[in-house]
Design an enzyme around this catalytic site. Structure first.
Site, PDB file in Angstrom:
ATOM      1  N   ASP A  25       1.516 -42.780  11.180  1.00  0.00           N
ATOM      2  CA  ASP A  25       2.711 -43.191  11.907  1.00  0.00           C
ATOM      3  C   ASP A  25       2.438 -43.017  13.415  1.00  0.00           C
ATOM      4  O   ASP A  25       1.453 -42.374  13.809  1.00  0.00           O
ATOM      5  CB  ASP A  25       3.850 -42.276  11.429  1.00  0.00           C
ATOM      6  CG  ASP A  25       5.154 -42.533  12.137  1.00  0.00           C
ATOM      7  OD1 ASP A  25       5.441 -43.691  12.461  1.00  0.00           O
ATOM      8  OD2 ASP A  25       5.884 -41.550  12.370  1.00  0.00           O
ATOM      9  N   ASP A  27       5.400 -43.173  16.389  1.00  0.00           N
ATOM     10  CA  ASP A  27       6.473 -42.467  17.112  1.00  0.00           C
ATOM     11  C   ASP A  27       6.743 -41.108  16.476  1.00  0.00           C
ATOM     12  O   ASP A  27       6.922 -41.003  15.261  1.00  0.00           O
ATOM     13  CB  ASP A  27       7.763 -43.296  17.091  1.00  0.00           C
ATOM     14  CG  ASP A  27       7.619 -44.589  17.867  1.00  0.00           C
ATOM     15  OD1 ASP A  27       7.149 -44.526  19.007  1.00  0.00           O
ATOM     16  OD2 ASP A  27       7.954 -45.646  17.320  1.00  0.00           O
TER      17      ASP A  27
HETATM   18 MG   LIG Z   1       7.772 -41.547  13.278  1.00  0.00          MG
END
Ligand SMILES: [Mg+2]
Length: 290
Positions: A25, A27
């Site tokens: 991932d 963010d």
């Molecule tokens: Mg995230």
């Protein structure tokens, strides 16, 4: 589940030897939401490269557009292929190409994703006007069908409005119009301010149209299918999914049958909770311990 920083040297070695591919991932892992890259993150990915780990990013962050996001991520993982930046919009593009989609898209989303679709060769229908006469007649006059539209595609749109929603609902009355969603999240708190995610608007359209969107974000089957086909991987544990949310990232990792690493503090709260295999408070700490 184990905190990586509490593992012994032997346990860390065995963890590192247990996977080849990392799906990561963005963010909340590489940078705080709405922030800049965390100090030490580059060193962590450089170390993982030394251990021959293949890194790919799976993110809901469509906001920069794929090319710009790739530039930022390539600075963290030099030599990263653009195909290894996987966003819901990029999967929707692949899907539409696969089915040789050639009609117009009614798109509710922000400008970077619109550019991604446009540059991929798709025709985007005009979504305007932004304002209408202040009456029901004014609304109805804007709801004529457009037979050229073959898909409604949703993403996060800070300029979503009433007309866009009702137009989407009405286009979807034709069953041959595809309903695809890159939107993720109901709401989020950023810098102590609550923002609405695209899913809130998706729910309105689904309720009023009676249609269900096909979702392309985490934790969807469409994304799982995409990863498994694209990278000829299997659900074995030689893959590690890394992310900062239990109900999105870790849930998706488990849907794929991957090992999972939560970035953040894990506190067991109830028996039904999703439990990651490992957790670490900050991924930038990893380069110091491996
Ligand atoms: Mg995230």
């Amino acid at each position: 589940m184990s905190n990586l920083v509490n593992l012994s040297k032997e346990e860390l070695t065995s963890f590192l030897n247990s996977f080849d591919n990392i799906f990561c991932d963005v963010d909340g892992v590489l940078w705080p939401r709405a922030g800049s890259v965390i100090s030490g993150i580059k060193e962590t990915f450089s170390k993982l490269d030394n251990f021959n780990k293949k890194v790919r990013f799976v993110t809901h962050n469509n906001l920069l557009g794929r090319n710009n996001l790739h530039k930022v991520l390539n600075d963290i993982v030099p030599g990263l292929a653009i195909d290894d930046v996987i966003t819901p919009i990029s999967i929707i593009i692949t899907f539409l190409r696969t089915i040789k989609f050639n009609k117009e898209i009614f798109f509710i989303g922000h400008s970077a994703s619109k550019t991604d679709l446009f540059e991929a060769g798709f025709k985007i229908a005009l979504s305007g006007p932004e304002h209408t006469e202040d009456s029901l007649r004014g609304v109805i006059n804007n709801l004529r069908d457009n037979e050229n539209i073959g898909a409604v595609v949703l993403d996060f749109d800070p300029n979503v409005n009433y007309l866009k929603l009702v137009k989407a609902i009405n286009y979807l009355q034709r069953e041959d119009v595809l309903f695809l969603s890159a939107s993720t999240g109901t709401f989020a708190t950023i810098e102590n301010r609550i923002i609405l995610g695209g899913v809130m608007f998706q729910q309105i359209i689904e309720d009023a149209s009676g249609r269900s969107a096909t979702n392309f974000g985490k934790p969807s089957d469409a994304l799982k299918r995409y990863l498994f086909n694209k990278y000829t991987i299997d659900s074995g544990s030689r893959n590690l999914f890394v992310g900062d949310t239990l109900d999105i990232d870790i849930k998706f990792g488990k849907l794929c049958g991957f090992q999972t690493l939560l970035v953040g503090n894990f506190k067991p709260e109830n028996a039904n909770q999703i439990v990651p295999d490992f957790y670490i408070n900050n991924l930038a700490l990893l380069h110091k311990i491996i």
